[in-house]
Motif scaffolding. Structure first.
Motif, PDB file in Angstrom:
ATOM      1  N   ASN A 185     -14.220  37.665 -34.752  1.00  8.97           N
ATOM      2  CA  ASN A 185     -12.929  38.790 -34.038  1.00  8.97           C
ATOM      3  C   ASN A 185     -12.095  38.100 -34.775  1.00  8.97           C
ATOM      4  OD1 ASN A 185     -12.301  36.242 -32.805  1.00  8.97           O
ATOM      5  ND2 ASN A 185     -13.816  36.243 -31.660  1.00  8.97           N
ATOM      6  N   GLN A 186     -10.980  39.282 -34.345  1.00 11.48           N
ATOM      7  CA  GLN A 186      -9.742  39.536 -35.039  1.00 11.48           C
ATOM      8  C   GLN A 186      -8.762  37.594 -35.074  1.00 11.48           C
ATOM      9  OE1 GLN A 186      -6.526  41.433 -32.839  1.00 11.48           O
ATOM     10  NE2 GLN A 186      -8.085  43.489 -34.060  1.00 11.48           N
ATOM     11  N   GLU A 187      -9.021  37.133 -34.012  1.00 12.53           N
ATOM     12  CA  GLU A 187      -9.081  35.740 -33.882  1.00 12.53           C
ATOM     13  C   GLU A 187      -9.849  34.849 -35.057  1.00 12.53           C
ATOM     14  OE1 GLU A 187      -8.587  36.891 -31.396  1.00 12.53           O
ATOM     15  OE2 GLU A 187      -6.938  37.656 -30.923  1.00 12.53           O
ATOM     16  N   GLY A 188     -10.870  35.332 -35.650  1.00 10.67           N
ATOM     17  CA  GLY A 188     -11.562  34.039 -36.122  1.00 10.67           C
ATOM     18  C   GLY A 188     -13.205  34.611 -35.327  1.00 10.67           C
ATOM     19  N   MET A 189     -14.152  33.169 -34.686  1.00 13.16           N
ATOM     20  CA  MET A 189     -15.247  33.645 -34.347  1.00 13.16           C
ATOM     21  C   MET A 189     -16.200  33.170 -32.967  1.00 13.16           C
ATOM     22  SD  MET A 189     -17.166  32.021 -37.558  1.00 13.16           S
ATOM     23  CE  MET A 189     -17.148  30.507 -38.008  1.00 13.16           C
ATOM     24  N   ILE A 203     -20.370  27.779 -25.791  1.00 10.26           N
ATOM     25  CA  ILE A 203     -19.710  28.857 -26.996  1.00 10.26           C
ATOM     26  C   ILE A 203     -18.532  27.979 -27.162  1.00 10.26           C
ATOM     27  CG2 ILE A 203     -18.580  31.239 -27.066  1.00 10.26           C
ATOM     28  CD1 ILE A 203     -20.517  32.246 -24.553  1.00 10.26           C
ATOM     29  N   ILE A 204     -18.900  27.772 -28.609  1.00 11.87           N
ATOM     30  CA  ILE A 204     -17.426  27.227 -29.303  1.00 11.87           C
ATOM     31  C   ILE A 204     -16.205  28.622 -30.574  1.00 11.87           C
ATOM     32  CG2 ILE A 204     -17.096  25.794 -31.008  1.00 11.87           C
ATOM     33  CD1 ILE A 204     -19.706  24.025 -30.428  1.00 11.87           C
ATOM     34  N   GLY A 205     -15.726  28.064 -29.475  1.00 11.07           N
ATOM     35  CA  GLY A 205     -14.642  29.198 -30.873  1.00 11.07           C
ATOM     36  C   GLY A 205     -13.279  28.713 -31.648  1.00 11.07           C
ATOM     37  N   VAL A 206     -13.611  29.260 -32.970  1.00  8.97           N
ATOM     38  CA  VAL A 206     -13.234  28.362 -34.365  1.00  8.97           C
ATOM     39  C   VAL A 206     -11.869  29.726 -34.519  1.00  8.97           C
ATOM     40  CG1 VAL A 206     -14.249  27.708 -36.762  1.00  8.97           C
ATOM     41  CG2 VAL A 206     -15.204  27.663 -34.702  1.00  8.97           C
ATOM     42  N   SER A 207     -10.899  29.264 -34.922  1.00  9.63           N
ATOM     43  CA  SER A 207     -10.176  30.215 -35.613  1.00  9.63           C
ATOM     44  C   SER A 207      -9.820  30.676 -36.946  1.00  9.63           C
ATOM     45  CB  SER A 207      -8.108  29.492 -34.957  1.00  9.63           C
ATOM     46  OG  SER A 207      -9.007  29.763 -33.697  1.00  9.63           O
TER      47      SER A 207
END
Length: 328
Positions: A185-189, A203-207
């Motif tokens: 996505n725009q911020e990372g993945m 689900i882990i967000g990575v910037s």
């Protein structure tokens, strides 16, 4: 107060509590065994063999396969679950067999040498950057096969180290990452993990980060693009011919990559660096940066906040100790 001094009605209550705790423990154990048995049963179905009763050779093959991704403690739990299912169903125990015993000895021998030997050295952000800087990431002007293989390995290792650190992944989770698990996505993945130690998908967000060299998102894209990986395992063996293996790397390879990079970067206490050092490093650095406990717990995927609190205690111990105030 001695146990003899406890009133009879209170003693009866304590006995009942003790029984409930024992029952709760048994329930949790049976639930774990049931989950592990279902996983083994699925494996047997995929292989076209009978699960109950099982042949010792099938059990041995399964345990060896599991050891490539999970710790010896986890594999030993798998063995106990298979034993429990057979005994409780009235069958002979296939794990009580010389072949299975020899397989488990082999599993222990090939395990991460630091597995279970105490807390691993935490790799902080500064250490991770030094490790990335030590990789041979610069593309040679005239690439031969050997140079191409070396560059691909460097790109793989860069993505592996940065992803493991940024997402606070366990060694088994790093090894098992699949191309389908990422959503950019725009911020990372976002990284979708289904096969985790706690059996709970997360689900882990990575910037993204500003510096391309240390960005886990762009490093991952660069590796998969250079290696032409569009499906299947993300982290694979790179042969000297610069060709990729078909299968995911195992936990020991993850350990070797991280430890090797730490030694090349001359990180302090590199001998105490293992695959868990990136996950521990994430927790330690986040704690030092005053990240709230609950936010860190969710990132690490801990069920019990006390586990997360232990990481924070370790991180802040030297900051909060009082021997520095004694005037020695």
């Amino acid at each position: 107060m001695d146990s003899d001094d406890i009133p009879e009605n209170i003693a009866d209550e304590l006995e009942e509590i003790s029984g409930l705790l024992d029952e709760s423990f048994a329930t949790r154990t049976l639930k774990t065994y049931g989950y592990k048995w279902n996983r083994y049963s699925d494996y047997c179905e995929d292989q076209g063999v009978q699960a109950l009763p099982s042949h010792p050779g099938v059990v041995s093959a399964y345990l060896l396969t599991r050891s490539k991704k999970w710790t010896t403690q986890t594999v030993q739990g798998d063995r106990l679950a298979i034993s429990w299912k057979h005994r409780s169903s009235g069958y002979d125990d296939p794990t009580d067999n010389q072949l299975v015993s020899r397989t488990m000895r082999a599993v222990h021998q090939r395990a991460d040498p630091n597995e279970g030997s105490g807390k691993m050295h935490a790799l902080l952000t500064e250490d991770i950057k030094k490790m990335i800087d030590s990789l041979l990431l610069d593309t040679p002007s005239n690439e031969g096969v050997w140079e191409k293989a070396m560059r691909l390995r460097a790109l793989r290792d860069q993505a592996l180290i940065l992803l493991g650190f940024a997402a606070a992944l366990r060694a088994s989770e790093i090894a098992g990452v699949q191309a389908k698990d990422f959503e950019f996505n725009q911020e990372g993945m976002e990284l979708h993990l289904s096969d985790t130690k706690t059996n709970v998908p997360r689900i882990i967000g990575v910037s993204r980060v500003e510096d391309v060299r240390y960005c886990p998102v762009r490093s991952l894209k660069r590796w998969t693009s250079s290696a032409d990986i569009t499906s299947g395992p993300v982290f694979r063996r790179v042969h000297n011919s610069a060709q990729l293996g078909d299968h995911e790397i195992d936990r020991r390879t993850v350990w070797r990559i991280i430890k090797g990079a730490a030694k090349d970067a001359e990180i302090d206490d590199a001998d105490q660096v293992g695959a868990h050092s990136v996950r521990r490093g994430h927790a330690t650095q986040a704690a030092l940066n005053d990240v709230p406990l609950e936010r860190l717990r969710r990132q690490l995927g801990h069920k019990d906040p006390a586990t997360t609190a232990g990481y924070i205690q370790d991180a802040r111990r030297m900051q909060e100790e009082t021997s520095q105030e004694l005037g020695l």
